[in-house]
Design a protein around this motif. Structure first.
Motif, PDB file in Angstrom:
ATOM      1  N   SER A  59       0.827  -1.205   0.000  1.00  0.00           N
ATOM      2  CA  SER A  59       0.000   0.000   0.000  1.00  0.00           C
ATOM      3  C   SER A  59       0.863   1.257   0.000  1.00  0.00           C
ATOM      4  O   SER A  59       0.582   2.219  -0.725  1.00  0.00           O
ATOM      5  CB  SER A  59      -0.930  -0.011   1.222  1.00  0.00           C
ATOM      6  OG  SER A  59      -1.633   1.200   1.316  1.00  0.00           O
ATOM      7  N   GLN A  60       1.903   1.250   0.802  1.00  0.00           N
ATOM      8  CA  GLN A  60       2.817   2.392   0.841  1.00  0.00           C
ATOM      9  C   GLN A  60       3.484   2.584  -0.518  1.00  0.00           C
ATOM     10  O   GLN A  60       3.631   3.705  -1.001  1.00  0.00           O
ATOM     11  CB  GLN A  60       3.867   2.197   1.925  1.00  0.00           C
ATOM     12  CG  GLN A  60       4.800   3.379   2.079  1.00  0.00           C
ATOM     13  CD  GLN A  60       5.757   3.202   3.244  1.00  0.00           C
ATOM     14  OE1 GLN A  60       5.522   2.431   4.163  1.00  0.00           O
ATOM     15  NE2 GLN A  60       6.859   3.923   3.200  1.00  0.00           N
ATOM     16  N   GLU A 104       1.081   4.214  -2.964  1.00  0.00           N
ATOM     17  CA  GLU A 104       1.006   5.657  -2.716  1.00  0.00           C
ATOM     18  C   GLU A 104       2.203   6.379  -3.309  1.00  0.00           C
ATOM     19  O   GLU A 104       2.048   7.366  -4.031  1.00  0.00           O
ATOM     20  CB  GLU A 104       0.964   5.938  -1.216  1.00  0.00           C
ATOM     21  CG  GLU A 104      -0.402   5.905  -0.645  1.00  0.00           C
ATOM     22  CD  GLU A 104      -0.407   6.369   0.795  1.00  0.00           C
ATOM     23  OE1 GLU A 104       0.274   7.370   1.123  1.00  0.00           O
ATOM     24  OE2 GLU A 104      -1.105   5.716   1.585  1.00  0.00           O
ATOM     25  N   LEU A 138      -0.085   6.634  -6.810  1.00  0.00           N
ATOM     26  CA  LEU A 138      -1.123   7.607  -6.461  1.00  0.00           C
ATOM     27  C   LEU A 138      -0.591   9.021  -6.276  1.00  0.00           C
ATOM     28  O   LEU A 138      -1.288   9.985  -6.607  1.00  0.00           O
ATOM     29  CB  LEU A 138      -1.868   7.159  -5.199  1.00  0.00           C
ATOM     30  CG  LEU A 138      -2.720   5.908  -5.372  1.00  0.00           C
ATOM     31  CD1 LEU A 138      -3.292   5.477  -4.023  1.00  0.00           C
ATOM     32  CD2 LEU A 138      -3.832   6.121  -6.388  1.00  0.00           C
ATOM     33  N   ASN A 139       0.611   9.168  -5.755  1.00  0.00           N
ATOM     34  CA  ASN A 139       1.170  10.505  -5.545  1.00  0.00           C
ATOM     35  C   ASN A 139       1.519  11.219  -6.844  1.00  0.00           C
ATOM     36  O   ASN A 139       1.841  12.407  -6.824  1.00  0.00           O
ATOM     37  CB  ASN A 139       2.391  10.436  -4.622  1.00  0.00           C
ATOM     38  CG  ASN A 139       1.992  10.178  -3.182  1.00  0.00           C
ATOM     39  OD1 ASN A 139       0.827  10.274  -2.812  1.00  0.00           O
ATOM     40  ND2 ASN A 139       2.962   9.830  -2.361  1.00  0.00           N
ATOM     41  N   THR A 153      -5.493  12.814  -6.105  1.00  0.00           N
ATOM     42  CA  THR A 153      -5.474  11.961  -4.916  1.00  0.00           C
ATOM     43  C   THR A 153      -5.307  12.811  -3.664  1.00  0.00           C
ATOM     44  O   THR A 153      -4.342  13.553  -3.522  1.00  0.00           O
ATOM     45  CB  THR A 153      -4.328  10.932  -5.004  1.00  0.00           C
ATOM     46  OG1 THR A 153      -4.489  10.171  -6.198  1.00  0.00           O
ATOM     47  CG2 THR A 153      -4.343  10.006  -3.797  1.00  0.00           C
ATOM     48  N   HIS A 169      -5.172   8.035   0.989  1.00  0.00           N
ATOM     49  CA  HIS A 169      -5.227   6.616   0.646  1.00  0.00           C
ATOM     50  C   HIS A 169      -4.887   5.824   1.895  1.00  0.00           C
ATOM     51  O   HIS A 169      -4.023   6.221   2.673  1.00  0.00           O
ATOM     52  CB  HIS A 169      -4.203   6.332  -0.458  1.00  0.00           C
ATOM     53  CG  HIS A 169      -4.026   4.896  -0.781  1.00  0.00           C
ATOM     54  ND1 HIS A 169      -2.950   4.161  -0.304  1.00  0.00           N
ATOM     55  CD2 HIS A 169      -4.763   4.036  -1.526  1.00  0.00           C
ATOM     56  CE1 HIS A 169      -3.044   2.924  -0.763  1.00  0.00           C
ATOM     57  NE2 HIS A 169      -4.136   2.816  -1.489  1.00  0.00           N
ATOM     58  N   THR A 219      -9.313   5.151  -1.497  1.00  0.00           N
ATOM     59  CA  THR A 219      -8.668   6.352  -2.020  1.00  0.00           C
ATOM     60  C   THR A 219      -9.706   7.465  -2.037  1.00  0.00           C
ATOM     61  O   THR A 219     -10.816   7.266  -2.525  1.00  0.00           O
ATOM     62  CB  THR A 219      -8.120   6.121  -3.442  1.00  0.00           C
ATOM     63  OG1 THR A 219      -7.200   5.031  -3.415  1.00  0.00           O
ATOM     64  CG2 THR A 219      -7.417   7.359  -3.972  1.00  0.00           C
TER      65      THR A 219
END
Length: 141
Positions: A68-69, A72, A76-77, A82, A85, A99
């Motif tokens: 997950s990290q 991100e 996602l970043n 976004t 999350h 999200t």
């Protein structure tokens, strides 16, 4: 959500007004225990992307949180849309990936690129394929 808040929230005027607008039988409440330390709800967001899944028995929650990290940081970043999350825990082996986005359209577009990103594919690889519900977007404002 704290127990005290759960007992008292229904008396708030805003909550009463909201529930006057909806059919109570149409509401389904899910509790997602946030697995991210120091998570802060963003000030502004208008939609939620939510996926539900279980992880395969040969993986652990630690693996899921690391992936997950990576999602991100590596995926996602890259998108201004976004806002937040996190991984949520629904029960012993059922998790959610949530999200929060600025707009529904941009959130859907980000999600559509998920399958092409290697960090996102890592999460799909540890998920039990039969448990996956990964295509839900909700406009909330």
């Amino acid at each position: 959500m704290s127990k005290r808040f759960r007992k008292s929230y229904r008396y708030l005027p805003e909550v009463k007004n909201f529930f006057n607008l909806i059919e109570p039988k149409s509401v389904q409440v899910e509790y997602h225990e946030i697995q991210k330390e120091s998570f802060q709800v963003p000030d502004v967001f208008s939609c939620v992307e939510r996926g539900i899944f279980s992880i395969r028995v040969d993986y652990h929650v630690y693996d899921l949180l690391q992936i997950s990290q990576n999602i991100e940081e590596q995926y996602l970043n890259m998108f201004d849309n976004t806002q937040a999350h996190f991984i949520g825990k629904i029960n012993a082996n059922t998790f959610s990936e949530i999200t929060l986005g600025k707009t529904l359209g941009a959130t859907k577009n980000t999600c559509m690129g998920y399958l092409d990103d290697t960090s996102c594919q890592e999460l799909l690889a540890i998920a039990d394929q039969d448990s996956m519900e990964l295509d839900f977007w909700y406009l909330i404002a």
